[in-house]
Design an enzyme around this catalytic site. Structure first.
Site, PDB file in Angstrom:
ATOM      1  N   CYS A  12      16.702  29.973  60.489  1.00 13.17           N
ATOM      2  CA  CYS A  12      17.519  29.986  59.286  1.00 13.17           C
ATOM      3  C   CYS A  12      16.537  30.012  58.113  1.00 13.17           C
ATOM      4  CB  CYS A  12      18.385  28.735  59.254  1.00 13.17           C
ATOM      5  SG  CYS A  12      19.904  28.941  58.343  1.00 13.17           S
ATOM      6  N   CYS A  88      21.728  32.399  60.263  1.00 12.20           N
ATOM      7  CA  CYS A  88      22.183  32.681  58.894  1.00 12.20           C
ATOM      8  C   CYS A  88      21.880  34.139  58.583  1.00 12.20           C
ATOM      9  CB  CYS A  88      21.571  31.734  57.871  1.00 12.20           C
ATOM     10  SG  CYS A  88      19.848  31.993  57.478  1.00 12.20           S
ATOM     11  N   CYS A  96      10.899  39.159  60.305  1.00 15.25           N
ATOM     12  CA  CYS A  96      10.438  38.017  61.087  1.00 15.25           C
ATOM     13  C   CYS A  96       9.041  38.282  61.628  1.00 15.25           C
ATOM     14  CB  CYS A  96      11.380  37.761  62.257  1.00 15.25           C
ATOM     15  SG  CYS A  96      13.026  37.234  61.786  1.00 15.25           S
TER      16      CYS A  96
END
Length: 171
Positions: A12, A88, A96
């Site tokens: 998140c 989220c 990422c």
């Protein structure tokens, strides 16, 4: 034959509510079959107080519950992840790190209970509903025959679990 223990990372942005709830729930539900972790792209200084309150009232171990950066899990000495879930929408849209081992990924977006305004009871209800939705999804995840599914089938099942209409369920 019993499945091996799987490492699971929940991501998140702030790592103060949803991802921490998921980490605690899976560590209990998984009964040693899963080692859950959580992190954020821009972690808060500490977990949201209502996260800690809810987890404590539900009997979860809080010793491993703190806000941490996803960079901790991209290091060479970090546990290798088998699964990475974004919980989220912001984290799902961010770039990422590259996770060693190429884990199976899925997006299980939920509304942020920490963003809810209103009375104390309205805010507590938002956390309870998020907890319930995560508990429902994680119960379905734990029940999957992971070792017998190929990677594509597993990814499809995980995405299906994440698309469930229980984003505001109670547990």
């Amino acid at each position: 034959m019993q499945d091996p223990a799987y490492n699971v990372l929940f991501l998140c942005t702030g790592n103060s509510a949803r991802s921490l709830l998921a980490e605690a729930i899976l560590n209990d539900l998984g009964q040693g079959r899963f080692h859950a972790y959580s992190a954020g792209s821009m972690p808060k200084d500490a977990p949201h107080p209502l996260t800690l309150d809810l987890l404590s009232r539900r009997g979860h171990d809080l010793s491993a519950i703190w806000s941490k950066s996803w960079d901790e899990f991209a290091r060479h000495d970090a546990p290798q992840m088998d699964f990475v879930f974004t919980v989220c929408d912001n984290a799902a849209n961010e770039v990422c790190p590259v996770w060693p081992g190429h884990p199976v990924t899925a997006h299980w977006g939920l509304p942020d209970p920490a963003a809810v305004t209103g009375s104390d009871s309205e805010r507590a209800l938002a956390f309870q509903q998020t907890y319930g939705a995560l508990a429902n999804r994680l119960a379905a995840f734990v029940a999957l025959p992971i070792a017998s599914l190929d990677r594509m089938a597993l990814r499809d099942r995980l995405q299906s679990i994440g698309n469930r209409a229980d984003a505001r369920s109670d547990a």
